[in-house]
Scaffold this active site. Structure first.
Site, short mmCIF file in Angstrom:
data_model
loop_
_atom_site.label_atom_id
_atom_site.label_comp_id
_atom_site.label_asym_id
_atom_site.label_seq_id
_atom_site.Cartn_x
_atom_site.Cartn_y
_atom_site.Cartn_z
N GLY A 166 -2.34 27.20 -25.24
CA GLY A 166 -2.30 28.25 -24.23
C GLY A 166 -2.71 29.57 -24.85
N GLU B 53 13.78 23.11 -34.25
CA GLU B 53 14.42 23.85 -35.34
C GLU B 53 15.87 23.37 -35.55
OE1 GLU B 53 13.65 28.29 -36.26
OE2 GLU B 53 15.53 28.28 -35.13
C1 UD2 Z 1 11.47 30.04 -33.26
C2 UD2 Z 1 10.92 29.51 -34.57
C3 UD2 Z 1 9.81 28.51 -34.24
C4 UD2 Z 1 10.38 27.36 -33.42
C5 UD2 Z 1 11.08 27.89 -32.19
C6 UD2 Z 1 11.92 26.78 -31.59
C7 UD2 Z 1 10.93 30.96 -36.56
C8 UD2 Z 1 10.60 32.34 -37.03
N1 UD2 Z 1 10.45 30.66 -35.33
O1 UD2 Z 1 10.40 30.89 -32.80
O2 UD2 Z 1 9.23 28.00 -35.40
O3 UD2 Z 1 11.27 26.61 -34.24
O4 UD2 Z 1 11.96 28.98 -32.46
O5 UD2 Z 1 11.86 26.76 -30.25
O6 UD2 Z 1 11.55 30.20 -37.25
N2 UD2 Z 1 3.34 27.52 -29.46
C9 UD2 Z 1 2.09 27.47 -28.85
N3 UD2 Z 1 1.99 27.79 -27.53
C10 UD2 Z 1 3.06 28.15 -26.77
C11 UD2 Z 1 4.33 28.22 -27.38
C12 UD2 Z 1 4.43 27.90 -28.74
O7 UD2 Z 1 1.08 27.14 -29.48
O8 UD2 Z 1 2.88 28.43 -25.55
C13 UD2 Z 1 3.44 27.16 -30.90
C14 UD2 Z 1 2.89 28.25 -31.80
O9 UD2 Z 1 2.37 27.67 -32.96
C15 UD2 Z 1 4.13 29.06 -32.13
C16 UD2 Z 1 5.17 27.94 -32.27
O10 UD2 Z 1 4.79 26.97 -31.27
O11 UD2 Z 1 3.96 29.82 -33.31
C17 UD2 Z 1 6.62 28.38 -32.09
O12 UD2 Z 1 6.81 28.96 -30.81
P1 UD2 Z 1 7.36 30.44 -30.66
O13 UD2 Z 1 6.74 31.29 -31.71
O14 UD2 Z 1 7.21 30.87 -29.26
O15 UD2 Z 1 8.88 30.25 -30.98
P2 UD2 Z 1 9.95 31.40 -31.39
O16 UD2 Z 1 9.28 32.71 -31.55
O17 UD2 Z 1 11.13 31.32 -30.49
#
Ligand code: UD2
Length: 281
Positions: free
Chosen positions: A51, A230
């Site tokens: 996305g 995670e």
């Molecule tokens: C946390 C964690 C993440 C993951 C998540 C669990 C850290 C700093 N971050 O970050 O690794 O464990 O919680 O839910 O430890 N992605 C896409 N498209 C999307 C949504 C996600 O490609 O629409 C991928 C992308 O590579 C992204 C990763 O999934 O970097 C993790 O998603 P996030 O960054 O939205 O998750 P976040 O910030 O809550």
């Protein structure tokens, strides 16, 4: 570097099971390179950009090319539903990028947790004899400092920047016994981030396979762990201790001020507007 003095008295540099916690000043880069250079290793690096997250790829890749395993063989595997939007970034010699077309999802939770099964498949079907080491990295991040062979180990975890130094009862582990990711109040060593996982390919295969199976059981039982994969990762590391732990230098968050014990920020999550980039709230 003197081998007699404790170079970082301000931080804990070893886990209770005697795995190193990697901080700036605790390793000698020349020695590290002398170990791994002669092995001519390849470091596979998976990154998911589904996305709107495809927009993070340019900065991620450009800064990786300036900081991440410079002068090593690095093979990026970009999982995306938008292959046409993958930016053309010039790669240094010895470095490759493969785009893997991936089905999207309208739930971000599904995207992050399905990484386990996709990495499992990639290793089984492709990497097991092609790379020695692998890192799985979040794409909404940038490299700001050098990241090299000091981070290599059999199975490598990273301290989550939001919880290092916190007491165990503050860790956001899954607390419902119905989930396979459940951790009891009196258990747990650290809270590890899902954004950086690494190690030898066979060891990361075992990790991803185990977490994927636990996620499958949760799915059958219609329960989703509080922090998706995670939470399962933290459960895995409770019983399968990492052989090396990376300090939050290797997983920072741009919105956080740099405390004195963080000497160098190597990799950090950029500030993002969740409502704008995620497919669902
Ligand atoms: C946390 C964690 C993440 C993951 C998540 C669990 C850290 C700093 N971050 O970050 O690794 O464990 O919680 O839910 O430890 N992605 C896409 N498209 C999307 C949504 C996600 O490609 O629409 C991928 C992308 O590579 C992204 C990763 O999934 O970097 C993790 O998603 P996030 O960054 O939205 O998750 P976040 O910030 O809550």
């Amino acid at each position: 570097m003197s081998h007699r003095v404790c170079v970082r008295p301000d931080v804990v540099t070893t886990t209770p099971w005697l795995a190193p916690i990697v901080w700036d000043g605790t390793f000698d880069q020349t020695v590290m390179d002398a170990i791994y250079k002669q092995q001519n290793i390849t470091v596979a690096t998976t990154v998911f950009a589904l996305g709107k997250y495809v927009d993070f790829l340019k900065d991620f890749l450009e800064t990786a090319e300036k900081n991440f395993f410079l002068h090593y063989n690095v093979h990026y595997y970009v999982f995306t539903d938008r292959p046409d939007d993958v930016p053309a970034v010039t790669l240094s010699p010895g470095r490759k990028l493969t785009v893997l077309k991936t089905a999207s999802s309208d739930r971000w939770q599904e995207i992050t947790l399905r990484r386990m099964e996709m990495i499992e498949k990639l290793i089984e079907e492709h990497l097991i004899h092609k790379a020695e080491y692998i890192f799985s990295l979040d794409v909404d991040c940038k490299f700001y400092g050098p990241w090299g062979a000091e981070s290599l180990g059999d199975i490598v975890a990273t301290l989550h920047p939001g919880y290092y130094g916190e007491s165990r009862n503050k860790f956001p582990y899954e607390r419902r016994p119905e989930s396979q990711a459940y951790i009891r109040q009196e258990e747990g060593d650290y809270y590890y981030g899902g954004a950086v996982i690494g190690g030898r390919v066979d060891r990361v295969l075992k990790l991803t396979k185990t977490c994927r199976k636990q996620l499958d059981v949760d799915r059958e039982n219609k329960i989703e762990a509080v922090w998706q994969e995670e939470s399962h990762l933290n459960k895995y590391f409770l019983y399968n201790k990492p052989s090396k732990v990376l300090s939050p230098e290797y997983l920072w968050q741009d919105f956080k001020a740099k405390p004195p014990n963080i000497k160098v920020i190597r990799f950090s999550q950029v500030i993002k507007n969740y409502a704008q980039v995620r497919p669902n709230p």
